[in-house]
Write a protein that holds these residues in place. Structure first.
Motif, PDB file in Angstrom:
ATOM      1  N   HIS A 217     -10.744  12.158  86.209  1.00 50.41           N
ATOM      2  CA  HIS A 217      -9.871  11.131  85.715  1.00 50.41           C
ATOM      3  C   HIS A 217      -9.948  10.223  84.378  1.00 50.41           C
ATOM      4  CE1 HIS A 217      -6.424   8.449  85.438  1.00 50.41           C
ATOM      5  NE2 HIS A 217      -5.375   9.561  85.449  1.00 50.41           N
ATOM      6  N   ALA A 218     -10.788   9.647  84.265  1.00 48.23           N
ATOM      7  CA  ALA A 218     -11.664   8.834  83.238  1.00 48.23           C
ATOM      8  C   ALA A 218     -12.275   9.721  81.877  1.00 48.23           C
ATOM      9  CB  ALA A 218     -12.803   8.009  83.373  1.00 48.23           C
ATOM     10  N   LEU A 219     -12.855  10.445  82.241  1.00 48.49           N
ATOM     11  CA  LEU A 219     -13.140  11.351  80.848  1.00 48.49           C
ATOM     12  C   LEU A 219     -11.847  12.140  80.536  1.00 48.49           C
ATOM     13  CD1 LEU A 219     -15.445  12.828  79.674  1.00 48.49           C
ATOM     14  CD2 LEU A 219     -15.385  14.848  81.410  1.00 48.49           C
ATOM     15  N   LEU A 220     -10.807  12.559  81.134  1.00 49.72           N
ATOM     16  CA  LEU A 220      -9.777  14.234  80.588  1.00 49.72           C
ATOM     17  C   LEU A 220      -8.399  13.232  80.736  1.00 49.72           C
ATOM     18  CD1 LEU A 220     -10.223  17.261  83.503  1.00 49.72           C
ATOM     19  CD2 LEU A 220     -11.300  16.292  80.441  1.00 49.72           C
ATOM     20  N   SER A 221      -8.946  11.896  81.672  1.00 48.47           N
ATOM     21  CA  SER A 221      -7.556  11.274  81.722  1.00 48.47           C
ATOM     22  C   SER A 221      -5.573  12.194  81.628  1.00 48.47           C
ATOM     23  CB  SER A 221      -7.131  10.223  79.913  1.00 48.47           C
ATOM     24  OG  SER A 221      -6.417  11.334  79.283  1.00 48.47           O
ATOM     25  N   VAL A 222      -5.643  12.938  81.633  1.00 50.19           N
ATOM     26  CA  VAL A 222      -4.222  13.919  81.625  1.00 50.19           C
ATOM     27  C   VAL A 222      -4.531  14.178  83.683  1.00 50.19           C
ATOM     28  CG1 VAL A 222      -4.118  14.363  79.342  1.00 50.19           C
ATOM     29  CG2 VAL A 222      -5.189  16.021  80.837  1.00 50.19           C
ATOM     30  N   VAL A 223      -5.414  14.804  83.749  1.00 50.20           N
ATOM     31  CA  VAL A 223      -5.643  15.387  85.074  1.00 50.20           C
ATOM     32  C   VAL A 223      -6.835  14.534  86.093  1.00 50.20           C
ATOM     33  CG1 VAL A 223      -7.067  17.044  84.087  1.00 50.20           C
ATOM     34  CG2 VAL A 223      -5.745  17.361  86.325  1.00 50.20           C
ATOM     35  N   SER A 224      -6.647  14.020  87.343  1.00 54.62           N
ATOM     36  CA  SER A 224      -7.341  13.836  87.488  1.00 54.62           C
ATOM     37  C   SER A 224      -8.194  14.959  88.628  1.00 54.62           C
ATOM     38  CB  SER A 224      -7.132  13.005  89.069  1.00 54.62           C
ATOM     39  OG  SER A 224      -6.863  13.747  90.414  1.00 54.62           O
ATOM     40  N   GLY A 225      -9.447  14.905  89.708  1.00 58.63           N
ATOM     41  CA  GLY A 225     -10.862  16.042  89.643  1.00 58.63           C
ATOM     42  C   GLY A 225      -9.999  16.071  91.507  1.00 58.63           C
ATOM     43  N   HIS A 226      -9.117  15.753  91.273  1.00 56.15           N
ATOM     44  CA  HIS A 226      -8.292  16.016  93.065  1.00 56.15           C
ATOM     45  C   HIS A 226      -7.092  16.890  92.882  1.00 56.15           C
ATOM     46  CE1 HIS A 226      -8.168  15.119  97.253  1.00 56.15           C
ATOM     47  NE2 HIS A 226      -6.721  15.347  97.069  1.00 56.15           N
ATOM     48  N   ALA A 227      -6.156  16.393  91.253  1.00 53.44           N
ATOM     49  CA  ALA A 227      -4.996  17.653  90.913  1.00 53.44           C
ATOM     50  C   ALA A 227      -5.984  18.818  90.578  1.00 53.44           C
ATOM     51  CB  ALA A 227      -4.575  16.847  89.831  1.00 53.44           C
ATOM     52  N   LEU A 228      -7.287  18.959  89.863  1.00 47.75           N
ATOM     53  CA  LEU A 228      -7.727  20.060  89.071  1.00 47.75           C
ATOM     54  C   LEU A 228      -8.487  21.086  90.929  1.00 47.75           C
ATOM     55  CD1 LEU A 228      -8.948  21.064  86.718  1.00 47.75           C
ATOM     56  CD2 LEU A 228     -10.988  19.741  86.874  1.00 47.75           C
ATOM     57  N   LYS A 229      -8.578  19.740  91.753  1.00 49.70           N
ATOM     58  CA  LYS A 229      -9.006  20.863  93.176  1.00 49.70           C
ATOM     59  C   LYS A 229      -8.089  21.343  93.508  1.00 49.70           C
ATOM     60  CE  LYS A 229      -9.225  19.979  98.016  1.00 49.70           C
ATOM     61  NZ  LYS A 229      -8.397  18.619  98.749  1.00 49.70           N
ATOM     62  N   HIS A 230      -6.681  20.936  93.576  1.00 52.76           N
ATOM     63  CA  HIS A 230      -5.550  21.717  94.258  1.00 52.76           C
ATOM     64  C   HIS A 230      -5.781  23.167  92.758  1.00 52.76           C
ATOM     65  CE1 HIS A 230      -3.540  17.985  96.075  1.00 52.76           C
ATOM     66  NE2 HIS A 230      -4.482  18.891  96.424  1.00 52.76           N
ATOM     67  N   ILE A 231      -5.690  22.904  92.292  1.00 51.64           N
ATOM     68  CA  ILE A 231      -5.438  24.079  90.836  1.00 51.64           C
ATOM     69  C   ILE A 231      -6.517  25.104  91.580  1.00 51.64           C
ATOM     70  CG2 ILE A 231      -5.394  24.662  88.592  1.00 51.64           C
ATOM     71  CD1 ILE A 231      -4.080  22.019  88.034  1.00 51.64           C
ATOM     72  N   LEU A 232      -8.311  24.743  91.903  1.00 49.48           N
ATOM     73  CA  LEU A 232      -8.915  25.573  91.613  1.00 49.48           C
ATOM     74  C   LEU A 232      -9.142  25.985  92.597  1.00 49.48           C
ATOM     75  CD1 LEU A 232     -11.680  23.672  90.257  1.00 49.48           C
ATOM     76  CD2 LEU A 232     -11.062  25.351  89.282  1.00 49.48           C
ATOM     77  N   ALA A 233      -8.171  25.966  93.978  1.00 49.42           N
ATOM     78  CA  ALA A 233      -8.155  25.511  95.015  1.00 49.42           C
ATOM     79  C   ALA A 233      -7.165  26.721  95.456  1.00 49.42           C
ATOM     80  CB  ALA A 233      -7.970  25.318  95.797  1.00 49.42           C
ATOM     81  N   SER A 234      -5.601  26.844  94.580  1.00 49.54           N
ATOM     82  CA  SER A 234      -4.804  27.845  94.490  1.00 49.54           C
ATOM     83  C   SER A 234      -5.224  28.943  93.690  1.00 49.54           C
ATOM     84  CB  SER A 234      -3.718  27.234  94.244  1.00 49.54           C
ATOM     85  OG  SER A 234      -3.812  26.683  93.310  1.00 49.54           O
ATOM     86  N   LEU A 235      -6.124  28.984  92.788  1.00 49.05           N
ATOM     87  CA  LEU A 235      -6.700  29.932  92.604  1.00 49.05           C
ATOM     88  C   LEU A 235      -8.086  31.043  93.044  1.00 49.05           C
ATOM     89  CD1 LEU A 235      -7.807  28.677  88.700  1.00 49.05           C
ATOM     90  CD2 LEU A 235      -5.978  30.338  89.336  1.00 49.05           C
ATOM     91  N   ALA A 236      -8.686  30.486  94.219  1.00 44.49           N
ATOM     92  CA  ALA A 236      -9.664  30.754  95.436  1.00 44.49           C
ATOM     93  C   ALA A 236      -8.342  31.284  96.070  1.00 44.49           C
ATOM     94  CB  ALA A 236      -9.771  29.304  95.681  1.00 44.49           C
ATOM     95  N   ALA A 237      -8.016  31.020  96.335  1.00 43.83           N
ATOM     96  CA  ALA A 237      -6.306  32.057  97.438  1.00 43.83           C
ATOM     97  C   ALA A 237      -5.614  32.906  96.463  1.00 43.83           C
ATOM     98  CB  ALA A 237      -5.645  30.659  97.601  1.00 43.83           C
ATOM     99  N   LEU A 238      -4.950  32.351  95.219  1.00 46.76           N
ATOM    100  CA  LEU A 238      -5.016  33.803  94.514  1.00 46.76           C
ATOM    101  C   LEU A 238      -6.132  35.212  94.885  1.00 46.76           C
ATOM    102  CD1 LEU A 238      -3.003  35.179  92.621  1.00 46.76           C
ATOM    103  CD2 LEU A 238      -3.836  33.968  90.708  1.00 46.76           C
ATOM    104  N   VAL A 239      -7.287  34.963  94.593  1.00 44.13           N
ATOM    105  CA  VAL A 239      -8.135  36.068  94.328  1.00 44.13           C
ATOM    106  C   VAL A 239      -8.100  36.550  95.722  1.00 44.13           C
ATOM    107  CG1 VAL A 239     -10.472  36.464  94.337  1.00 44.13           C
ATOM    108  CG2 VAL A 239      -9.351  34.850  92.585  1.00 44.13           C
ATOM    109  N   LEU A 240      -7.557  35.697  96.946  1.00 42.94           N
ATOM    110  CA  LEU A 240      -8.172  36.291  98.393  1.00 42.94           C
ATOM    111  C   LEU A 240      -6.016  37.087  98.815  1.00 42.94           C
ATOM    112  CD1 LEU A 240      -9.773  32.965 100.457  1.00 42.94           C
ATOM    113  CD2 LEU A 240     -10.908  35.306  99.967  1.00 42.94           C
ATOM    114  N   VAL A 241      -5.675  36.200  98.509  1.00 44.42           N
ATOM    115  CA  VAL A 241      -4.539  37.479  98.695  1.00 44.42           C
ATOM    116  C   VAL A 241      -4.544  38.720  98.250  1.00 44.42           C
ATOM    117  CG1 VAL A 241      -2.036  36.846  98.845  1.00 44.42           C
ATOM    118  CG2 VAL A 241      -2.960  35.230  99.500  1.00 44.42           C
ATOM    119  N   ALA A 242      -4.334  38.517  96.359  1.00 47.24           N
ATOM    120  CA  ALA A 242      -4.357  39.493  95.213  1.00 47.24           C
ATOM    121  C   ALA A 242      -5.000  40.957  96.811  1.00 47.24           C
ATOM    122  CB  ALA A 242      -5.023  39.683  94.525  1.00 47.24           C
TER     123      ALA A 242
END
Length: 256
Positions: A217-242
């Motif tokens: 969050h300090a580095l990017l300011s627009v997004v935090s590590g936790h929000a990024l975690k949600h995005i990356l985890a949903s991409l992992a889920a997308l790979v599995l579901v596909a």
């Protein structure tokens, strides 16, 4: 080599259980609910941590909608049922995590962790059913019940002042370790193993982002590590579901 391939999942499971029992309770960090990005959007508190869960909703709903139109040609009904349970749990994760992040505390965290545990349990059973000739018809129900108990165990132990995340963490780690070993032991195609490896890599990146919430969050300011975690985890889920949908659309998904 045969013995190593076929007995390594059992050996690793036993060693992991012994290690967890020997370790003793694993407590939740005291500052767990102190997320870096608390910015609101209009009247929505902690907006990005809440809204970044939409990925789980999109993946889960897409999976369930597509699954409806796929004929049931799986050699084991457990495979299709586990896929359905996984996609439904993903959908519920969006709501559970969103609800938690509106006002983070332990009471709301139960509803965040519960669908995640259910997703892990369903994924584990699906991975087992796909790589073994026989799966007990009650295996999915058993694992889903185990998932619920793992969260109840944590919540009850937290109320007693000795929080213990061991069952919940074990359930999260089990698919990441056991499914690749089962795929190896059953000589699954390279594509299957590569897809699951990609999902694991995205999930690991998600956990790294979660652990570096404030730094990101300090580095990017627009997004935090936790929000990024949600995005990356949903991409992992997308790979599995596909990958699940692809296999279900193939008449011989077959177990070994």
């Amino acid at each position: 080599m045969y013995a190593l391939k076929h007995f390594s999942p059992t050996i690793i499971s036993i060693l992991a259980i012994v290690a967890l029992l020997s370790h003793g309770p694993i407590a939740q960090p005291a500052d767990y609910h102190a997320f870096a990005d608390t910015r609101p959007l209009l009247s929505l508190p902690n907006a990005l941590d809440v809204l970044s869960n939409v990925g789980f909703l999109l993946v889960g709903v897409w999976g369930l909608w597509t699954l409806k139109s796929i004929p049931n040609t799986a050699p084991s009904s457990t495979i299709r049922s586990a896929c359905f349970a996984f996609m439904l749990a993903l959908t519920l994760t969006a709501f559970g995590s969103g609800y938690y992040h509106l006002a983070p505390d332990n009471a709301r965290l139960v509803w965040d962790r519960l669908p995640i545990a259910l997703a892990c349990g369903a994924l584990l059973v699906g991975g087992f059913a796909e790589t073994h000739r026989q799966t007990h018809k009650f295996a999915l129900l058993f694992m889903l019940a185990t998932a619920v108990i793992s969260v109840i165990w944590w919540a009850a132990s937290e109320r007693r002042g000795v929080g213990d995340l061991r069952p919940y963490l074990a359930l999260q780690a089990a698919p990441l370790i056991l499914i690749p070993l089962w795929q190896w032991a059953s000589d699954k195609p390279t594509r299957d193993r590569a897809a699951f490896g990609c999902a694991i890599a995205l999930y690991i990146l998600a956990k790294i982002a979660e652990l570096n919430d404030a730094h990101i969050h300090a580095l990017l300011s627009v997004v935090s590590g936790h929000a990024l975690k949600h995005i990356l985890a949903s991409l992992a889920a997308l790979v599995l579901v596909a990958e699940m949908l692809r296999k279900l659309q193939t008449p011989c998904i077959a177990t070994r």
